[in-house]
Write an enzyme that holds these catalytic residues in place. Structure first.
Site, PDB file in Angstrom:
ATOM      1  N   LYS A 113       9.967  20.858 -17.291  1.00 25.70           N
ATOM      2  CA  LYS A 113       8.927  21.778 -16.823  1.00 25.70           C
ATOM      3  C   LYS A 113       9.530  22.915 -15.982  1.00 25.70           C
ATOM      4  CE  LYS A 113       5.394  19.254 -18.375  1.00 25.70           C
ATOM      5  NZ  LYS A 113       6.080  18.123 -19.044  1.00 25.70           N
TER       6      LYS A 113
HETATM    7  C1  LIG Z   1       5.767  17.398 -20.144  1.00 24.19           C
HETATM    8  C2  LIG Z   1       6.785  16.494 -20.652  1.00 24.19           C
HETATM    9  C3  LIG Z   1       6.853  16.167 -22.010  1.00 24.19           C
HETATM   10  C4  LIG Z   1       5.863  16.687 -23.017  1.00 24.19           C
HETATM   11  O1  LIG Z   1       5.955  18.074 -23.214  1.00 24.19           O
HETATM   12  P1  LIG Z   1       4.731  18.877 -23.853  1.00 24.19           P
HETATM   13  O2  LIG Z   1       5.106  20.289 -23.774  1.00 24.19           O
HETATM   14  O3  LIG Z   1       3.541  18.549 -22.982  1.00 24.19           O
HETATM   15  O4  LIG Z   1       4.556  18.368 -25.230  1.00 24.19           O
HETATM   16  C5  LIG Z   1       7.870  15.330 -22.424  1.00 24.19           C
HETATM   17  N1  LIG Z   1       8.750  14.811 -21.550  1.00 24.19           N
HETATM   18  C6  LIG Z   1       8.707  15.093 -20.242  1.00 24.19           C
HETATM   19  C7  LIG Z   1       9.694  14.475 -19.335  1.00 24.19           C
HETATM   20  C8  LIG Z   1       7.742  15.945 -19.746  1.00 24.19           C
HETATM   21  O5  LIG Z   1       7.700  16.236 -18.444  1.00 24.19           O
END
Ligand SMILES: *Cc1c(COP(=O)(O)O)cnc(C)c1O
Length: 496
Positions: A113
């Site tokens: 993120k």
């Molecule tokens: C948010 C997240 C995901 C999923 O990503 P999306 O963009 O919501 O599909 C997968 N792994 C981790 C560690 C995340 O923080």
């Protein structure tokens, strides 16, 4: 350059500038902003091959954020991808047992993120200035664990903003929770809800589209925006690392120009993988985008049957950031595969809202051929962590392990020898207990925090600075509310 305009997937017809789409976050009709077209870099693709991460980020993002001046966008990029990242490559590519892992977790909160949320506040601030917006921007966010902390970190102390994060009180890892409730900065607010991530996300969407609260805010010179991956300002920065991964493979001589590769993406809200789809449309030679789900395999079923059905049991898994039954970014894909038919998109999203399911047409389903849906059970996920560690010494977090496990199954079913990149979305240090107990059951009886040093000596990786003293940090946020009371809680925080 002509401006690229954005409009709602649900077709209220109004076209907005990139800066307006970033500030608004979500369209007035509840749809998501999509660009009129996805820009192509095909013609000059290989001239970008040797660019640094930041220069590449500029080349890609400037295609989308056309109303940002060059120096404005470069400043945003410089402020985002700096020393906050623990790797000079920002997103390094590591090879283990013949597979490539694109490590997107070297940012300040140790999850992917950060790739987008370290730049979003700067994009917003710049956009607000461009649009002469003087209202205070209130970021309202639902999190399944990682977005919350990354957004809090990104917006903490940013002038002219406040951030409110809702998280499922019993649906995130211990480290994730501790990271959030210890967040500093007097413009940050964290609230746990008695409910799951979908409840939090639905609640936030409702608040966003409530005219009543928006009017009250207007009077107090405040406005909402979103840091969730529905914001185009989060999606676009994620396109960059798909380009970068391809070019890294090229520079290392692992592939030749034009050679197709696959990406396996651990998926929840469909933001990460959608960015990969955009990268493909822009010209990166990607064959399959392998969409990996955990036991909450609503996307796997969708890709295989064409029916999206959220009415099912919700599982709390060891990959909590993927415990999602309403993948909000899928709406952008639905729009794309329906040939930008906003009426059809709206119809399907209304059906999802009202009946919990919808079915796409056969024509639309044919257009899903860029994707391959797979899933991994808890047992398979744990097994893959241990197997890869035993074979190579490489330690994956639980989300990455879902993707790796799906890739193993994909290879068994489909004999595909293309080079494949597993998108690695979190540091194993965020999920110590689940990771360590997958390797040896005896760690089940340990506390997450106790396992940090053991994990470090086992993997040979230094404990990330952010984790080191986390358990001793003072708790600054204790609010918890019922999922029905989120609106009230926001009104209280904002003193409306
Ligand atoms: C948010 C997240 C995901 C999923 O990503 P999306 O963009 O919501 O599909 C997968 N792994 C981790 C560690 C995340 O923080």
């Amino acid at each position: 350059m002509d401006n690229l305009y954005y409009s709602s997937t649900r077709g209220n017809g109004k076209k907005v500038l990139p800066s307006e789409a970033i500030i608004q976050g979500i369209a007035e009709d509840g749809g998501l902003f999509v660009p009129d077209y996805i820009p192509s870099l095909k013609d000059k693709l290989y001239s970008l091959k040797n660019l640094s991460y930041k220069d590449l980020a500029f080349s890609v993002m400037s295609q989308f954020f056309t109303d940002f001046a060059e120096d404005e966008l470069r400043k945003c990029i410089d402020e985002a991808y700096d020393k906050k990242f623990h790797s000079e490559f920002i997103a390094p590519l590591v090879k283990a047992d013949g597979t490539f892992f694109l490590e997107l977790f070297h940012g300040p909160t140790l999850a992917f993120k950060d790739m987008a949320l370290s730049i979003l506040p700067h994009l917003m601030k710049t956009a607000a200035k461009k649009l002469n917006i003087e209202d205070e921007i209130v970021i309202l966010t639902a999190t399944s664990g990682d977005t919350g902390k990354a957004a809090l970190q990104g917006f903490s102390g940013v002038e002219g903003t406040k951030i409110i994060v809702f998280y499922p009180e019993n649906g995130v890892s211990k480290v994730q929770k501790k990271q959030m409730i210890t967040q500093e900065g007097n413009n940050t607010f964290v609230v746990g809800i008695n409910g799951n991530f979908d409840d939090a996300q639905t609640g936030v969407k409702k608040i966003f589209t409530s005219k009543n609260i928006k009017d009250k805010m207007k009077q107090k010179k405040m406005m909402f925006s979103s840091a969730n991956s529905i914001n185009i300002g989060r999606l676009v920065p994620q396109v960059v690392y798909y380009f970068n991964a391809y070019f890294m493979l090229l520079r290392r001589g692992e592939i030749k120009e034009g050679e197709s590769i696959n990406f396996v993406v651990p998926t929840g809200n469909f933001g990460d993988i959608l960015a990969g789809f955009y990268a493909k449309k822009m010209g990166i030679p990607i064959d399959k985008l392998i969409c990996a789900s955990n036991d909450n395999k609503v996307l796997y079923d969708f890709m295989n049957t064409g029916v999206y059905d959220r009415k099912r049991k919700f599982y709390t898994t060891i990959s909590p950031s993927m415990d999602i039954l309403i993948s909000s970014n899928l709406e952008r894909l639905i729009y794309e595969i329906s040939e930008k038919n906003s009426e059809k998109t709206k119809e399907m999203m209304d059906m999802l809202m009202n009946n919990g399911k919808y079915k796409i047409t056969a024509e639309m389903k044919n257009k899903l051929s860029d994707f391959y849906g797979g899933y991994a059970t808890e047992t398979e996920t744990r097994k893959s962590i241990k197997e890869l560690y035993d074979k190579s010494g490489y330690l994956m977090d639980t989300h990455t392990a879902v993707a790796y496990s799906v890739y193993q199954k994909y290879k068994e079913n489909i004999h595909d020898s293309k080079k494949t990149v597993v998108v690695s979305t979190a540091s194993p240090f965020k999920f110590t207990k689940a990771v360590m107990s997958s390797i040896d059951e005896k760690y089940k009886d340990y506390d997450d925090f106790e396992l940090i040093d053991i994990m470090s000596s086992m993997s040979g990786i230094d404990v990330p600075e952010e984790i080191k003293n986390l358990d001793k940090k003072p708790v600054l946020h204790t609010a918890v509310c019922e999922k029905e009371d989120m609106l009230e809680s926001v009104e209280k925080i904002l003193k409306l």
